[in-house]
Design a protein around this motif. Structure first.
Motif, PDB file in Angstrom:
ATOM      1  N   LEU A  11       0.848  -1.205   0.000  1.00 39.09           N
ATOM      2  CA  LEU A  11       0.000   0.000   0.000  1.00 39.09           C
ATOM      3  C   LEU A  11       0.874   1.243   0.000  1.00 39.09           C
ATOM      4  CD1 LEU A  11      -2.779  -1.166   2.482  1.00 39.09           C
ATOM      5  CD2 LEU A  11      -3.153  -0.459   0.121  1.00 39.09           C
ATOM      6  N   GLU A  12       1.941   1.161   0.745  1.00 38.95           N
ATOM      7  CA  GLU A  12       2.895   2.271   0.781  1.00 38.95           C
ATOM      8  C   GLU A  12       3.551   2.440  -0.589  1.00 38.95           C
ATOM      9  OE1 GLU A  12       3.246   4.030   3.622  1.00 38.95           O
ATOM     10  OE2 GLU A  12       4.529   5.447   2.537  1.00 38.95           O
ATOM     11  N   LEU A  13       3.910   1.311  -1.171  1.00 41.75           N
ATOM     12  CA  LEU A  13       4.604   1.330  -2.459  1.00 41.75           C
ATOM     13  C   LEU A  13       3.749   1.970  -3.551  1.00 41.75           C
ATOM     14  CD1 LEU A  13       7.213   0.285  -3.905  1.00 41.75           C
ATOM     15  CD2 LEU A  13       5.895  -1.734  -4.520  1.00 41.75           C
ATOM     16  N   VAL A  14       2.455   1.666  -3.545  1.00 40.09           N
ATOM     17  CA  VAL A  14       1.579   2.205  -4.605  1.00 40.09           C
ATOM     18  C   VAL A  14       0.883   3.491  -4.168  1.00 40.09           C
ATOM     19  CG1 VAL A  14       1.182  -0.051  -5.651  1.00 40.09           C
ATOM     20  CG2 VAL A  14      -0.402   0.775  -3.913  1.00 40.09           C
ATOM     21  N   GLY A  15       1.248   3.970  -3.006  1.00 38.12           N
ATOM     22  CA  GLY A  15       0.719   5.251  -2.551  1.00 38.12           C
ATOM     23  C   GLY A  15      -0.746   5.213  -2.164  1.00 38.12           C
ATOM     24  N   MET A  16      -1.186   4.099  -1.602  1.00 34.65           N
ATOM     25  CA  MET A  16      -2.602   3.967  -1.269  1.00 34.65           C
ATOM     26  C   MET A  16      -2.835   3.778   0.229  1.00 34.65           C
ATOM     27  SD  MET A  16      -4.599   4.251  -3.884  1.00 34.65           S
ATOM     28  CE  MET A  16      -6.104   3.406  -3.426  1.00 34.65           C
ATOM     29  N   THR A  17      -1.831   4.006   1.026  1.00 38.88           N
ATOM     30  CA  THR A  17      -1.967   3.771   2.465  1.00 38.88           C
ATOM     31  C   THR A  17      -3.112   4.593   3.054  1.00 38.88           C
ATOM     32  OG1 THR A  17       0.401   3.350   2.580  1.00 38.88           O
ATOM     33  CG2 THR A  17      -0.711   3.801   4.657  1.00 38.88           C
ATOM     34  N   CYS A  18      -3.226   5.816   2.613  1.00 36.58           N
ATOM     35  CA  CYS A  18      -4.261   6.700   3.179  1.00 36.58           C
ATOM     36  C   CYS A  18      -5.667   6.270   2.813  1.00 36.58           C
ATOM     37  CB  CYS A  18      -4.025   8.132   2.705  1.00 36.58           C
ATOM     38  SG  CYS A  18      -2.484   8.823   3.292  1.00 36.58           S
ATOM     39  N   TRP A  19      -5.780   5.518   1.721  1.00 36.29           N
ATOM     40  CA  TRP A  19      -7.128   5.160   1.241  1.00 36.29           C
ATOM     41  C   TRP A  19      -7.419   3.672   1.392  1.00 36.29           C
ATOM     42  CZ3 TRP A  19      -3.962   8.591  -1.494  1.00 36.29           C
ATOM     43  CH2 TRP A  19      -4.416   9.903  -1.515  1.00 36.29           C
ATOM     44  N   TYR A  31     -13.296   4.393  -5.301  1.00 40.11           N
ATOM     45  CA  TYR A  31     -11.983   4.678  -5.895  1.00 40.11           C
ATOM     46  C   TYR A  31     -12.123   5.225  -7.310  1.00 40.11           C
ATOM     47  CZ  TYR A  31      -9.278   2.111  -2.320  1.00 40.11           C
ATOM     48  OH  TYR A  31      -8.686   1.701  -1.172  1.00 40.11           O
ATOM     49  N   SER A  32     -11.145   6.042  -7.710  1.00 42.00           N
ATOM     50  CA  SER A  32     -11.030   6.415  -9.117  1.00 42.00           C
ATOM     51  C   SER A  32     -10.389   5.244  -9.851  1.00 42.00           C
ATOM     52  CB  SER A  32     -10.135   7.645  -9.242  1.00 42.00           C
ATOM     53  OG  SER A  32      -8.808   7.298  -8.876  1.00 42.00           O
ATOM     54  N   LYS A  33     -10.391   5.341 -11.166  1.00 36.81           N
ATOM     55  CA  LYS A  33      -9.828   4.246 -11.948  1.00 36.81           C
ATOM     56  C   LYS A  33      -8.338   4.069 -11.657  1.00 36.81           C
ATOM     57  CE  LYS A  33      -9.955   2.245 -16.519  1.00 36.81           C
ATOM     58  NZ  LYS A  33     -10.208   2.447 -17.941  1.00 36.81           N
ATOM     59  N   GLY A  34      -7.679   5.183 -11.525  1.00 37.15           N
ATOM     60  CA  GLY A  34      -6.250   5.114 -11.234  1.00 37.15           C
ATOM     61  C   GLY A  34      -5.969   4.460  -9.895  1.00 37.15           C
ATOM     62  N   MET A  35      -6.818   4.766  -8.916  1.00 35.81           N
ATOM     63  CA  MET A  35      -6.629   4.151  -7.589  1.00 35.81           C
ATOM     64  C   MET A  35      -6.872   2.644  -7.659  1.00 35.81           C
ATOM     65  SD  MET A  35      -8.624   7.099  -5.481  1.00 35.81           S
ATOM     66  CE  MET A  35      -8.305   6.740  -3.771  1.00 35.81           C
ATOM     67  N   ARG A  36      -7.846   2.264  -8.456  1.00 32.05           N
ATOM     68  CA  ARG A  36      -8.104   0.827  -8.608  1.00 32.05           C
ATOM     69  C   ARG A  36      -6.917   0.128  -9.257  1.00 32.05           C
ATOM     70  NH1 ARG A  36     -14.551   0.095  -9.771  1.00 32.05           N
ATOM     71  NH2 ARG A  36     -15.181   1.873  -8.551  1.00 32.05           N
ATOM     72  N   GLN A  37      -6.303   0.815 -10.224  1.00 37.13           N
ATOM     73  CA  GLN A  37      -5.140   0.224 -10.868  1.00 37.13           C
ATOM     74  C   GLN A  37      -4.001   0.049  -9.868  1.00 37.13           C
ATOM     75  OE1 GLN A  37      -6.554  -1.074 -13.735  1.00 37.13           O
ATOM     76  NE2 GLN A  37      -4.485  -0.863 -14.484  1.00 37.13           N
ATOM     77  N   ARG A  38      -3.834   1.041  -9.035  1.00 37.12           N
ATOM     78  CA  ARG A  38      -2.755   0.968  -8.037  1.00 37.12           C
ATOM     79  C   ARG A  38      -2.994  -0.214  -7.087  1.00 37.12           C
ATOM     80  NH1 ARG A  38      -0.027   6.131  -6.672  1.00 37.12           N
ATOM     81  NH2 ARG A  38      -0.312   7.573  -8.401  1.00 37.12           N
ATOM     82  N   ILE A  39      -4.239  -0.333  -6.642  1.00 34.66           N
ATOM     83  CA  ILE A  39      -4.565  -1.464  -5.767  1.00 34.66           C
ATOM     84  C   ILE A  39      -4.392  -2.780  -6.526  1.00 34.66           C
ATOM     85  CG2 ILE A  39      -6.553  -2.647  -4.720  1.00 34.66           C
ATOM     86  CD1 ILE A  39      -5.348  -0.628  -2.859  1.00 34.66           C
ATOM     87  N   VAL A  94      -2.298  -3.414  -8.960  1.00 29.12           N
ATOM     88  CA  VAL A  94      -0.873  -3.743  -9.046  1.00 29.12           C
ATOM     89  C   VAL A  94      -0.388  -4.302  -7.703  1.00 29.12           C
ATOM     90  CG1 VAL A  94       1.441  -2.766  -9.307  1.00 29.12           C
ATOM     91  CG2 VAL A  94      -0.390  -2.074 -10.873  1.00 29.12           C
ATOM     92  N   ALA A  95      -0.860  -3.692  -6.631  1.00 23.76           N
ATOM     93  CA  ALA A  95      -0.440  -4.168  -5.303  1.00 23.76           C
ATOM     94  C   ALA A  95      -0.916  -5.592  -5.057  1.00 23.76           C
ATOM     95  CB  ALA A  95      -0.988  -3.230  -4.224  1.00 23.76           C
ATOM     96  N   GLN A  96      -2.163  -5.892  -5.423  1.00 24.44           N
ATOM     97  CA  GLN A  96      -2.655  -7.252  -5.181  1.00 24.44           C
ATOM     98  C   GLN A  96      -1.900  -8.281  -6.018  1.00 24.44           C
ATOM     99  OE1 GLN A  96      -4.616  -9.606  -7.061  1.00 24.44           O
ATOM    100  NE2 GLN A  96      -4.450  -8.385  -8.934  1.00 24.44           N
ATOM    101  N   ALA A  97      -1.396  -7.846  -7.176  1.00 25.54           N
ATOM    102  CA  ALA A  97      -0.632  -8.769  -8.014  1.00 25.54           C
ATOM    103  C   ALA A  97       0.732  -9.087  -7.412  1.00 25.54           C
ATOM    104  CB  ALA A  97      -0.456  -8.182  -9.412  1.00 25.54           C
ATOM    105  N   LEU A  98       1.136  -8.281  -6.435  1.00 28.13           N
ATOM    106  CA  LEU A  98       2.457  -8.489  -5.831  1.00 28.13           C
ATOM    107  C   LEU A  98       2.376  -9.094  -4.433  1.00 28.13           C
ATOM    108  CD1 LEU A  98       4.058  -5.074  -6.866  1.00 28.13           C
ATOM    109  CD2 LEU A  98       4.161  -7.249  -8.079  1.00 28.13           C
ATOM    110  N   MET A  99       1.146  -9.331  -3.973  1.00 26.04           N
ATOM    111  CA  MET A  99       0.969  -9.758  -2.582  1.00 26.04           C
ATOM    112  C   MET A  99       1.604 -11.113  -2.272  1.00 26.04           C
ATOM    113  SD  MET A  99      -0.496  -7.852  -0.289  1.00 26.04           S
ATOM    114  CE  MET A  99      -1.335  -8.906   0.895  1.00 26.04           C
TER     115      MET A  99
END
Lengths: 417, 378
Positions: free
Chosen positions: A150-158, A166-174, A176-181
């Motif tokens: 979450l920190e890596l993709v800048g989503m810790t606050c959300w 979420y916006s589309k960009g936020m969903r993409q960030r999440i 990407v993060a889930q793909a790395l879990m």
């Protein structure tokens, strides 16, 4: 006297077809290093629709591999076969040492599908936890990695906000993060920067680079060629169910690598008659190169051998008078390479990767009284490569999307079919 | 196990997110409060703090039977089997279409979990909607009945598996259509149509059973009358031949013979009718056997909680032998006999037939759906 090789004036200088079997498919087989190595992947829907027509693909550990192609080329089908979402009609090979379709392997494969839809009732943090749990990641590791990613993709606050907000960009960030879990060895990302703003795209690019640095393999399927160009080590271009090109960007763009020399006549206005300048350049080069490459110079159609530039250069100049097509051969470090040359107005284009090959031309131009305005080292962009791959060589038209008959391209190093 | 647990937790989050779940839960609370309002004492029924004169009271109906009746007929028979079940089908119909929709299914299929296991886990987890609803409703009802009526009836807990079973029969249809078409509307419609068809098939069987039993009872009675008349005629003929005083005259005996002939005609007609009714009932039974038996499954609760006829006693204020009261209420002994025999037939079918055949249907539906899910390219 060494035999002078024939001069070649063609677009794909250096893209020969005389390779061994593996190289002909554009795949440098290094089984021990391969994270993914598939051959002859076919997918036929209902006996009629050939979505994939025998795809060969290899991805090595620690590389970012870009998968390109127009809509309907079969990229997503290929990716879905790898992820066991679609059953192949035929598929040989392995992923992380196991046959394609082996479910257990997916523990170490991260995947972000295109147009993904996370459950709207989950928060970003819950999405990471849920899909990591489905990948059999222990709870303790899930908690730890979720925080880091979450920190890596800048989503810790959300992280506690519902995905539906979420916006589309936020969903993409999440996404990407889930793909790395699951701390994957292979990451498959289908349009990872879709809908992401420039800052987010840069962040995702940095993540990919970081993954590569950690020895992970990344397969990126994207339409954003400029994005791939920046990060990809190797790319494959798919058209109508086939991989038409595959290799490193250097290899694939070698066909179009060239030096462009822009010249001016002393006192001439920049917008002076180009035809006259072209003729002047042509005559200067013929004369200058003859002088510099002697005694190994002959007229068009002839051949000679001898020493010259670079210790043993041999060369030929073709064309004369107003003909802008010229060429010569130059032996650099012992290997004779034909160098194609063309003149367009006040620009001389040399299709070569060797800076040494350019020197006699510059010398000839300067000796002939021409001034060098600019020397550029240029090569095709990934977009040029892509357009070339999806363009019918015969008709010059862009191939229609879908699973039609793909062109057979006699492509060069690293190319396939 | 980690993956299974994750899917169950996710399903809980999903139903927690659905407004319909909380609407249904609120309505259940209202029904439970209604239970709390209704009671029975020696004077009759009670509503909140008021006595309501009624033909039944705790001296006729034991309080526990009354509460079981209220729970089984109103709580289970009306609210759970129709209201809550309907809401549950509407709420859960979207689960599978959403699950297999593009963009969603890729995220789950790309996990180290077999498709069959993934599907079956999701299927079971989706039933949590009903399990939670029914559990809360039943436990609340037991508490209310216990506190309000001073009757503790743990047997009511049987409602949880039985109602879940009924839901699962129909949910298997919803899932089949949902996976096949990826359409929530199609899934809801399919459940509605199938529910109606199954109800019709089951009702058809019960009606043909009642008609068959009715004819059989009538035939037995007519046969008995024929037998009695035959004996009577023979006896009267003997007395006439012996010249006994008070014996019927020849005309009188002839009258008996005519009556006997009429009865024999009726006996013959009823015999033929019984054959026809038996054929129809067998046909309806064959039709009914492979389809889910929703009402029969829920009726197992009544069978388990009470003796035969107990609920009729609550409804009509009489037991099966209460001729005088039944006549007062305009209910013939014949009809009560028919009802009793029909109930005995239904009770005799037992758990294995009712649940076994229904589960077989569900297994076939789930199996077909699993096959589609397993083979499909998403």
């Amino acid at each position: 006297m060494t035999a002078v090789p024939p001069v070649v004036m063609r677009n794909d200088v250096g893209l020969g077809s005389s390779r061994d079997a593996e190289m002909a498919r554009g795949v440098d087989r290094v089984p021990g290093d391969a994270v993914l190595d598939v051959r002859g992947v076919q997918k036929i829907y209902g006996r009629k629709v050939h979505a994939l027509r025998g795809v060969d693909l290899m991805i090595k550990r620690g590389e970012i591999f870009g998968l390109l192609g127009p809509n309907g080329a079969g990229k997503s089908t290929l990716v879905k076969i790898l992820m066991t979402i679609i059953r192949p009609t035929r598929c040989q090979g392995q992923m992380l040492g196991k046959p394609i379709g082996h479910k257990g392997t997916l523990r170490k494969v991260g995947y972000l599908p295109e147009h993904h839809r996370f459950p709207e009732y989950l928060s970003g943090g819950q999405v990471l936890d849920y899909f990591a749990a489905l990948s059999d990641v222990p709870r303790k590791e899930r908690k730890q990695r979720a925080g880091e990613l979450l920190e890596l993709v800048g989503m810790t606050c959300w992280k506690d906000m519902k995905v539906r907000q979420y916006s589309k960009g936020m969903r993409q960030r999440i996404g990407v993060a889930q793909a790395l879990m699951m701390d994957p060895d292979l990451v498959v990302l289908d349009e990872p920067t879709d809908g992401v703003d420039p800052v987010g795209r840069r962040d995702i690019r940095n993540i990919l680079v970081e993954l590569r640095a950690r020895g992970k393999a990344v397969l990126v399927n994207s339409h954003l060629l400029s994005e791939l160009e920046v990060v990809s080590d190797r790319v494959a271009v798919m058209v109508q169910g086939r991989v038409t090109m595959q290799g490193t960007l250097d290899d694939l763009t070698e066909y179009g690598q060239r030096y462009e020399i822009e010249v001016e006549m002393p006192g001439q206005e920049r917008d002076g008659a180009p035809a006259m300048l072209g003729a002047k350049v042509s005559s200067v080069l013929q004369a200058g190169l003859r002088e510099r490459l002697l005694p190994a110079i002959t007229d068009a159609g002839g051949a000679a051998s001898g020493g010259g530039v670079g210790g043993g250069a041999i060369g030929v100049v073709l064309g004369s008078g107003e003909a802008p097509a010229l060429g010569y051969s130059l032996a650099v470090t012992g290997a004779t390479r034909p160098i194609a040359m063309s003149i367009s107005g006040n620009v001389i284009c040399l299709k070569t990767r060797s800076i040494e090959a350019v020197q006699p031309v510059i010398d000839a131009l300067r000796t002939g009284g021409l001034m060098i305005r600019n020397v550029r080292d240029t090569r095709p962009s990934l977009e040029d490569l892509f357009i070339r791959a999806v363009t019918d060589e015969v008709t010059g038209k862009v191939l229609s999307p879908g699973a039609g008959d793909a062109p057979t391209r006699n492509s060069g190093k690293g190319d396939q079919r | 196990m980690r993956q299974t647990l994750a899917i169950f937790v996710d399903s809980y989050r999903e139903l927690n997110y659905k407004k319909m779940f909380w609407i249904s839960m609120s309505l259940s609370a209202i029904v439970v409060l209604l239970f709390a309002a209704v009671g029975i004492n020696e004077q009759g029924l009670t509503l909140l703090w008021f006595d309501v004169p009624a033909f039944i009271n705790s001296t006729i109906i034991p309080p526990d039977t009354f509460y079981k009746f209220v729970f089984a007929t109103l709580g289970v028979g009306t609210w759970l089997s129709l209201g809550a079940m309907g809401l549950a089908f509407i709420s859960t119909a979207s689960i599978m279409p959403d699950f297999v929709s593009a963009g969603s299914i890729e995220l789950t299929l790309s996990r180290p979990m077999s498709r069959i296991r993934l599907f079956l886990t999701k299927y079971l987890a989706a039933m949590m909607f009903v399990v939670l609803q029914v559990t809360v409703f039943t436990v609340a009802s037991i508490l209310v009945i216990g506190i309000r009526g001073k009757e503790w009836i743990p047997g009511l807990l049987l409602t949880i598996p039985l109602t879940t079973l009924v839901f699962s029969y129909m949910f298997s249809i919803s899932v089949f259509v949902g996976v096949l078409t990826r359409s929530t509307i199609a899934a809801v419609l399919a459940v509605g149509v199938c529910w109606f068809v199954f109800f019709g098939v089951n009702a058809f069987e019960v009606v043909t059973l009642q008609l068959r039993v009715q004819d059989e009872v009538n035939l037995r009675q007519v046969s008995k009358e024929v037998e009695v008349r035959t004996v009577q005629i023979a006896k009267e003929e003997g007395r006439l031949a012996a010249g006994e005083a008070g014996a019927r005259t020849a005309e009188g005996i002839e009258g008996l013979r005519r009556t006997l002939a009429l009865k024999q005609d009726e006996q013959k007609r009823l015999s033929e009718s019984v054959v026809t009714k038996v054929w129809w009932h067998r046909l309806s039974f064959v039709l009914k056997t492979p389809v889910p038996k929703n009402a029969d499954t829920l009726a197992l609760l009544e069978h388990a909680l009470t003796e035969s006829g107990a609920f009729r006693k609550v409804m009509f204020g009489v037991d099966d032998d209460g001729d005088a009261e039944s006549r007062r209420r305009g209910m013939g002994a014949n009809q009560r006999l028919i009802d009793k025999e029909v109930e005995q037939v239904l009770r005799s079918r037992g758990w294995v037939y009712v649940i076994g055949t229904s589960l077989l249907f569900e297994i076939v539906m789930v199996g077909l759906t699993a096959l589609i899910f397993w083979r499909r390219d998403f």
